[in-house]
Scaffold this motif. Structure first.
Motif, PDB file in Angstrom:
ATOM      1  N   ASN A 107      65.658  85.190  54.240  1.00 22.51           N
ATOM      2  CA  ASN A 107      65.193  84.829  55.577  1.00 22.51           C
ATOM      3  C   ASN A 107      65.524  85.995  56.519  1.00 22.51           C
ATOM      4  N   PRO A 108      64.550  86.558  57.221  1.00 18.62           N
ATOM      5  CA  PRO A 108      64.796  87.755  58.038  1.00 18.62           C
ATOM      6  C   PRO A 108      65.745  87.550  59.221  1.00 18.62           C
ATOM      7  N   VAL A 109      65.933  86.323  59.684  1.00 21.81           N
ATOM      8  CA  VAL A 109      66.871  86.114  60.791  1.00 21.81           C
ATOM      9  C   VAL A 109      68.304  85.870  60.301  1.00 21.81           C
ATOM     10  N   PHE A 110      68.494  85.675  59.009  1.00 27.52           N
ATOM     11  CA  PHE A 110      69.804  85.410  58.404  1.00 27.52           C
ATOM     12  C   PHE A 110      70.574  86.727  58.301  1.00 27.52           C
ATOM     13  N   LYS A 111      71.600  86.867  59.116  1.00 30.04           N
ATOM     14  CA  LYS A 111      72.405  88.084  59.147  1.00 30.04           C
ATOM     15  C   LYS A 111      73.846  87.752  58.765  1.00 30.04           C
ATOM     16  N   MET A 112      74.362  88.504  57.834  1.00 29.97           N
ATOM     17  CA  MET A 112      75.736  88.306  57.384  1.00 29.97           C
ATOM     18  C   MET A 112      76.563  89.521  57.780  1.00 29.97           C
ATOM     19  N   PHE A 113      77.786  89.236  58.228  1.00 30.38           N
ATOM     20  CA  PHE A 113      78.684  90.325  58.581  1.00 30.38           C
ATOM     21  C   PHE A 113      80.099  89.952  58.185  1.00 30.38           C
ATOM     22  N   TYR A 114      80.913  90.969  58.090  1.00 34.09           N
ATOM     23  CA  TYR A 114      82.334  90.732  57.893  1.00 34.09           C
ATOM     24  C   TYR A 114      83.105  91.458  58.976  1.00 34.09           C
ATOM     25  N   ILE A 115      84.260  90.917  59.265  1.00 34.42           N
ATOM     26  CA  ILE A 115      85.188  91.642  60.117  1.00 34.42           C
ATOM     27  C   ILE A 115      86.061  92.457  59.183  1.00 34.42           C
ATOM     28  N   GLU A 116      86.046  93.754  59.387  1.00 37.56           N
ATOM     29  CA  GLU A 116      86.958  94.633  58.672  1.00 37.56           C
ATOM     30  C   GLU A 116      88.271  94.567  59.457  1.00 37.56           C
ATOM     31  N   VAL A 117      89.174  93.716  58.973  1.00 39.10           N
ATOM     32  CA  VAL A 117      90.389  93.410  59.721  1.00 39.10           C
ATOM     33  C   VAL A 117      91.297  94.645  59.791  1.00 39.10           C
ATOM     34  N   GLN A 118      91.561  95.063  61.015  1.00 38.33           N
ATOM     35  CA  GLN A 118      92.463  96.181  61.253  1.00 38.33           C
ATOM     36  C   GLN A 118      93.844  95.686  61.673  1.00 38.33           C
ATOM     37  N   GLU A 119      93.869  94.470  62.224  1.00 36.16           N
ATOM     38  CA  GLU A 119      95.132  93.882  62.643  1.00 36.16           C
ATOM     39  C   GLU A 119      95.030  92.365  62.523  1.00 36.16           C
ATOM     40  N   ALA A 120      96.054  91.758  61.959  1.00 39.66           N
ATOM     41  CA  ALA A 120      96.138  90.301  61.868  1.00 39.66           C
ATOM     42  C   ALA A 120      97.500  89.886  62.420  1.00 39.66           C
ATOM     43  N   ARG A 121      97.482  88.889  63.283  1.00 38.11           N
ATOM     44  CA  ARG A 121      98.730  88.380  63.870  1.00 38.11           C
ATOM     45  C   ARG A 121      98.765  86.864  63.745  1.00 38.11           C
ATOM     46  N   THR A 122      99.933  86.339  63.508  1.00 38.99           N
ATOM     47  CA  THR A 122     100.118  84.898  63.562  1.00 38.99           C
ATOM     48  C   THR A 122     101.224  84.600  64.555  1.00 38.99           C
ATOM     49  N   PHE A 123     101.160  83.385  65.086  1.00 39.33           N
ATOM     50  CA  PHE A 123     102.216  82.902  65.961  1.00 39.33           C
ATOM     51  C   PHE A 123     102.465  81.448  65.624  1.00 39.33           C
ATOM     52  N   SER A 124     103.717  81.081  65.537  1.00 36.18           N
ATOM     53  CA  SER A 124     104.092  79.695  65.302  1.00 36.18           C
ATOM     54  C   SER A 124     104.754  79.147  66.554  1.00 36.18           C
ATOM     55  N   PHE A 125     104.139  78.151  67.163  1.00 32.43           N
ATOM     56  CA  PHE A 125     104.742  77.526  68.335  1.00 32.43           C
ATOM     57  C   PHE A 125     105.995  76.751  67.944  1.00 32.43           C
ATOM     58  N   ALA A 126     105.983  76.149  66.767  1.00 36.74           N
ATOM     59  CA  ALA A 126     107.136  75.361  66.324  1.00 36.74           C
ATOM     60  C   ALA A 126     108.365  76.232  66.141  1.00 36.74           C
ATOM     61  N   GLU A 127     108.149  77.428  65.582  1.00 32.20           N
ATOM     62  CA  GLU A 127     109.282  78.304  65.301  1.00 32.20           C
ATOM     63  C   GLU A 127     109.461  79.399  66.336  1.00 32.20           C
ATOM     64  N   GLY A 128     108.440  79.611  67.162  1.00 22.87           N
ATOM     65  CA  GLY A 128     108.508  80.680  68.154  1.00 22.87           C
ATOM     66  C   GLY A 128     108.539  82.063  67.507  1.00 22.87           C
ATOM     67  N   THR A 129     107.872  82.199  66.339  1.00 21.88           N
ATOM     68  CA  THR A 129     107.899  83.463  65.619  1.00 21.88           C
ATOM     69  C   THR A 129     106.514  84.067  65.541  1.00 21.88           C
ATOM     70  N   GLN A 130     106.489  85.381  65.382  1.00 22.90           N
ATOM     71  CA  GLN A 130     105.242  86.120  65.216  1.00 22.90           C
ATOM     72  C   GLN A 130     105.314  86.914  63.921  1.00 22.90           C
ATOM     73  N   SER A 131     104.140  87.127  63.326  1.00 25.66           N
ATOM     74  CA  SER A 131     104.004  88.019  62.184  1.00 25.66           C
ATOM     75  C   SER A 131     102.811  88.901  62.435  1.00 25.66           C
ATOM     76  N   GLN A 132     102.822  90.078  61.826  1.00 22.44           N
ATOM     77  CA  GLN A 132     101.707  90.990  62.001  1.00 22.44           C
ATOM     78  C   GLN A 132     101.475  91.761  60.715  1.00 22.44           C
ATOM     79  N   ASN A 133     100.195  91.894  60.352  1.00 21.83           N
ATOM     80  CA  ASN A 133      99.762  92.809  59.290  1.00 21.83           C
ATOM     81  C   ASN A 133      99.091  93.975  59.989  1.00 21.83           C
ATOM     82  N   PRO A 134      99.426  95.183  59.607  1.00 22.19           N
ATOM     83  CA  PRO A 134      98.737  96.330  60.243  1.00 22.19           C
ATOM     84  C   PRO A 134      97.274  96.328  59.912  1.00 22.19           C
TER      85      PRO A 134
END
Length: 134
Positions: A107-134
């Motif tokens: 289908n010509p309108v069907f476009k697929m893409f990916y995010i080439e992740v350069q940075e990923a971060r998580t945050f936990s409200f329960a623990e008040g902690t952060q993590s990061q992947n470069p």
């Protein structure tokens, strides 16, 4: 190390932020699947404003969270469009709603893409902690 795929499978719906001229636009998007350590796949339609925004300025951010806000995941990177029929077939096979919209992978309108992740971060409200992947 953040297990991106585990979090994304558990919380596939989130908010995608793109550049819109001099401003920013957000909208709800659904994670489809992941390849490797940093390719997070989505799809859209070529006639939607988000497609024009992504092709004009590919730097994006995607944020998703569990119902209890633990964790919140933020991905930052570049949107890269691919015209890979096997990936499109996979999306149609795994997601009936996508199949209902696009019907076939060519289908010509069907476009697929990916995010080439350069940075990923998580945050936990329960623990008040952060993590990061470069």
């Amino acid at each position: 190390m953040i297990d991106l795929e585990k979090i994304l499978r558990a919380t596939p719906n989130g908010v995608l932020a793109t550049r819109n001229g001099d401003g920013v636009a957000t909208r709800v998007f659904q994670f489809l699947f992941m390849e490797g350590k940093n390719r997070v796949y989505f799809c859209t339609e070529s006639d939607k404003p988000v497609y024009a925004q992504l092709t004009a300025e590919p730097n994006v951010s995607f944020c998703t969270w569990a119902s209890d806000w633990n964790p919140v995941l933020s991905l930052n990177g570049r949107a890269i469009f691919v015209d890979d029929m096997s990936l499109k077939r996979r999306a149609l096979d795994e997601y009936p709603l996508i199949r209902d919209i696009f019907k076939t992978p060519d289908n010509p309108v069907f476009k697929m893409f990916y995010i080439e992740v350069q940075e990923a971060r998580t945050f936990s409200f329960a623990e008040g902690t952060q993590s990061q992947n470069p």
